[in-house]
Design a protein around this motif. Structure first.
Motif, mmCIF file in Angstrom:
data_model
loop_
_atom_site.group_PDB
_atom_site.id
_atom_site.type_symbol
_atom_site.label_atom_id
_atom_site.label_comp_id
_atom_site.label_asym_id
_atom_site.label_seq_id
_atom_site.Cartn_x
_atom_site.Cartn_y
_atom_site.Cartn_z
ATOM 1 N N GLN A 1 80.070 28.320 79.550
ATOM 2 C CA GLN A 1 78.778 27.652 79.382
ATOM 3 C C GLN A 1 78.817 26.192 79.826
ATOM 4 O O GLN A 1 77.799 25.615 80.197
ATOM 5 C CB GLN A 1 78.282 27.797 77.938
ATOM 6 N N ALA A 2 80.013 25.569 79.810
ATOM 7 C CA ALA A 2 80.106 24.158 80.193
ATOM 8 C C ALA A 2 79.942 23.957 81.697
ATOM 9 O O ALA A 2 79.734 22.831 82.160
ATOM 10 C CB ALA A 2 81.439 23.570 79.726
ATOM 11 N N ILE B 1 77.524 25.453 83.452
ATOM 12 C CA ILE B 1 76.102 25.568 83.792
ATOM 13 C C ILE B 1 75.469 24.170 83.806
ATOM 14 O O ILE B 1 75.664 23.390 82.879
ATOM 15 C CB ILE B 1 75.369 26.463 82.759
ATOM 16 N N ASP B 2 74.743 23.876 84.879
ATOM 17 C CA ASP B 2 74.072 22.575 85.032
ATOM 18 C C ASP B 2 75.031 21.391 85.076
ATOM 19 O O ASP B 2 74.624 20.259 84.867
ATOM 20 C CB ASP B 2 73.052 22.342 83.894
ATOM 21 N N LYS B 3 76.324 21.632 85.318
ATOM 22 C CA LYS B 3 77.281 20.522 85.330
ATOM 23 C C LYS B 3 77.102 19.664 86.573
ATOM 24 O O LYS B 3 77.033 18.449 86.501
ATOM 25 C CB LYS B 3 78.727 21.055 85.270
ATOM 26 N N ILE B 4 77.020 20.319 87.735
ATOM 27 C CA ILE B 4 76.904 19.594 88.994
ATOM 28 C C ILE B 4 75.494 19.762 89.556
ATOM 29 O O ILE B 4 74.918 18.830 90.098
ATOM 30 C CB ILE B 4 77.923 20.128 90.030
#
Lengths: 552, 99
Positions: free
Chosen positions: A301-302, A304-307
């Motif tokens: 989950q970490a 997702i949407d990180k970059i």
């Protein structure tokens, strides 16, 4: 039952199905090694703990199952750190059991004491410091569960010497640690994802190591085929999709093919599966696949949407979600889009070598591929030879390319190849290396001699740190500071002195035949191949630039 | 300064705080205040981290969730953070004078 902590550790490892331990003994893990004498587990004695860590990685990367290595405290543990960090970045399940000074001595700067727990916090998926032997009953199975479950990764267990020697009494063994991944994807989300794919005109798959570690290659093939979605891959995803299939659209990123990076610019939907949008893959992240909506499916989950902000995402095991998704997408032949892909492939392929000499890296790789058994496993080191291998060596099956993607560790190739050989005794292992990388773990030639597997090393030798030299040529005004070696050993001769067959390809009357022999005869062989200093890896996206801005 | 409080429920054993603060430190974020205490029978602890609220917070929260000993993480913008200014007063005035 009553036994020492060390005996308990070996029993628990046996129960996990471990039959080989890679490592080096020392003062703080001698009780553990002593217990191995009474165990069914055999050992491999590496010559450096970094080598031990990579040998364990070779087993884990080639099989997908956790492998174990032992080191002693202090320098034993610090030597292993590079291999552990490498496993973290490429999500490889290894379990490193480090000896530690006795609990009473901890914190006193005792001989060979280092804070292994503290040092390994940022480079492990999780780490444990065992304080009493009864904790082993919980921690050892838990370490295996952790290493395998979700996004795989390395686990360190630091075990003080007195924990290994003191007695522990217990009623029954704990259940072995097992992989524990959720199985039920959110069907609502999957339906929305399928709708998005169905309504897109130019979808593209961007796949990575997660496809391989989740064993999703068959599902990926079905998905791509059914809806005609071309597949681009990161370095870590190579082998997950057959490279000769028309749907395969190459490796993206810094050294990806021009056509691949151009296609990504054109796509209207990016379906990212088991990837982490690494900067070597995306280039300047803001300008990556600029016209595409983004769907991201990953178990971590970490990520997702990180970059990159997603339009739709799903957290979970790819194998289950892709299996469902295949039924939800429509059959579609996408003739226009497929026509475009085919024409781009034709117009902007990888550059062809200017010479037909066998000593050109690209020709050499093609020669190796043509003569190698198709079930062979290839490992690489890090540098130009690694990128050429990724570009020109066709990988059609998962876990046939083992390479250090995230950490980019020179010295990875040889010990990882040894590990792959240990786990796959019926297959030829090919290590493609460079002269700079090979020297970084050359001591493992001794381990190689101990085991004598069918393993062939090719050293592309340009007497330099080639990819560094290339960057200095292109971006630092040709100031070749500290990238050209003043001297280099005779690698074939060194191999011979280790008791391993050595071939100097330029001295062979029939070099092609020599390559054939090196790959055909039983036992290990090191082949030194002089290559030109002037051959660069192209195309290349300058660091920090958008992927469309390729040189070469 | 816009602040936010990250509330965590964690396993209470040595090393947990190190995992949490290390993760935040590696992302070049500063922790402006920490309050921590055990809950119930002492197997778990509750931690309140006072942080500057910026774009990195959601990412940090997701990464904290991945830590083995973290049971739950909730970013909270509904907290009265005045307590962080009153720690010396609540615990007993500090004996080290500020430089």
């Amino acid at each position: 039952m009553k036994m020492t902590g060390a005996e308990l550790i070996t029993r628990l490892l046996e129960r996990q199905g471990i039959n080989k331990i890679i490592g080096i003994p020392g003062s703080s893990n001698l009780p553990l090694y002593s217990a191995l004498a009474e165990s069914a587990i055999s050992y491999v004695l590496a010559r450096h703990e970094q080598g031990a860590g990579f040998i364990a990685q070779g087993i884990a990367r080639s099989t997908g199952r956790p492998a174990v290595c032992f080191t002693t405290s202090g320098p034993g543990a610090t030597n292993a750190i590079t291999a552990i960090a490498d496993a973290k970045l490429d999500s490889v399940p290894i379990i490193v059991i480090t000896g530690q000074v006795a609990t009473g001595m901890m914190g006193t700067d005792a001989f060979q004491e280092v804070d292994t727990y503290g040092l390994t916090i940022p480079i492990t998926k999780h780490n444990f410091l065992v304080r009493t032997p009864d904790e082993l009953l919980k921690i050892i199975p838990e370490a295996f569960t952790l290493a395998m479950s979700g996004r795989p990764g390395p686990v360190v267990i630091d075990i003080p010497r007195d924990v290994q020697t003191s007695m522990v009494e217990f009623d029954m063994y704990p259940a072995p640690g097992e992989k524990n991944n959720g199985t039920h994807p959110d069907m609502d989300r999957l339906e929305r994802i399928a709708q998005k794919i169905n309504s897109s005109r130019k979808p593209i798959l961007y796949i990575g190591g997660g496809i391989i570690s989740s064993d999703t290659c068959a599902g990926l093939y079905a998905l791509s085929k059914r809806n005609s979605i071309p597949v681009t891959s990161s370095l870590m995803g190579l082998g997950a999709f057959p490279s000769d299939n028309p749907l395969f659209s190459g490796m993206l990123g810094m050294h990806g093919a021009r056509y691949t990076n151009y296609i990504l610019d054109e796509a209207d939907l990016l379906v990212a599966l088991g990837v982490r949008f690494d900067d070597r893959a995306t280039g300047k992240a803001m300008e990556f696949a600029p016209n595409a909506s983004v769907i991201h499916i990953d178990i971590d989950q970490a990520e997702i949407d990180k970059i990159r902000e997603t339009d739709l995402n799903l957290i979970g095991d790819l194998r289950h979600s892709i299996k469902e998704l295949v039924h939800l997408v429509e059959e579609n032949r996408r003739e226009d889009w497929m026509g475009y892909i085919a024409s781009m492939k034709k117009e902007f392929p990888y550059p062809e070598p200017q010479s037909d000499s066998l000593f050109h890296p690209v020709n050499l790789l093609r020669a190796i591929h043509s003569r190698a058994d198709k079930k062979s496993i290839v490992t690489t080191d890090v540098g130009q030879h690694q990128m050429w291998t990724a570009q020109y060596y066709p990988f059609n099956h998962p876990r046939t390319l083992l390479t250090s993607g995230g950490l980019g560790t020179m010295g990875f190739g040889l010990p990882t190849a040894i590990g792959a050989a240990i786990a796959n005794p019926d297959r030829r292992i090919i290590c493609i290396s460079g002269d700079g990388s090979f020297l970084m773990n050359i001591q493992e030639l001794a381990t190689l001699k101990d085991l004598e597997p069918d393993l062939t090393v090719f050293i592309m030798n340009n007497n330099s740190l080639g990819l560094v030299r290339q960057q200095q040529e292109l971006f630092f005004g040709k100031k070749y500071v500290s990238s050209l070696f003043g001297s280099n050993p005779d690698f074939a001769g060194i191999a011979e002195k280790f008791g391993i067959r050595g071939i100097n390809l330029e001295l062979e009357n029939d070099p092609m035949r020599a390559i054939e022999r090196s790959l055909g005869e039983t036992g290990p062989c090191v082949v030194n191949v002089p290559v030109s200093l002037d051959d660069n890896v192209f195309p290349m996206v300058p660091p920090g630039s958008a992927n469309r801005e390729m040189i070469g | 300064m816009n602040t936010i409080v990250i509330e965590l429920l964690v396993n209470n054993h040595p090393g947990v705080m190190s995992h949490i603060t290390g993760l935040i430190m590696r992302r070049a974020c500063n922790i402006e205040g920490i309050l921590c205490g055990t809950v119930g029978d002492g197997n778990t602890s509750r931690i309140y981290l006072l942080m500057k609220d910026d774009w990195r917070i959601p990412r940090i929260v997701r990464q904290l969730k991945n830590l083995y000993d973290v049971i739950e993480v909730v970013p909270r913008d509904d907290c009265d953070t005045a307590v962080f200014d009153r720690i010396p007063e609540l615990i007993g005035t500090g004996v080290i004078s500020p430089v």
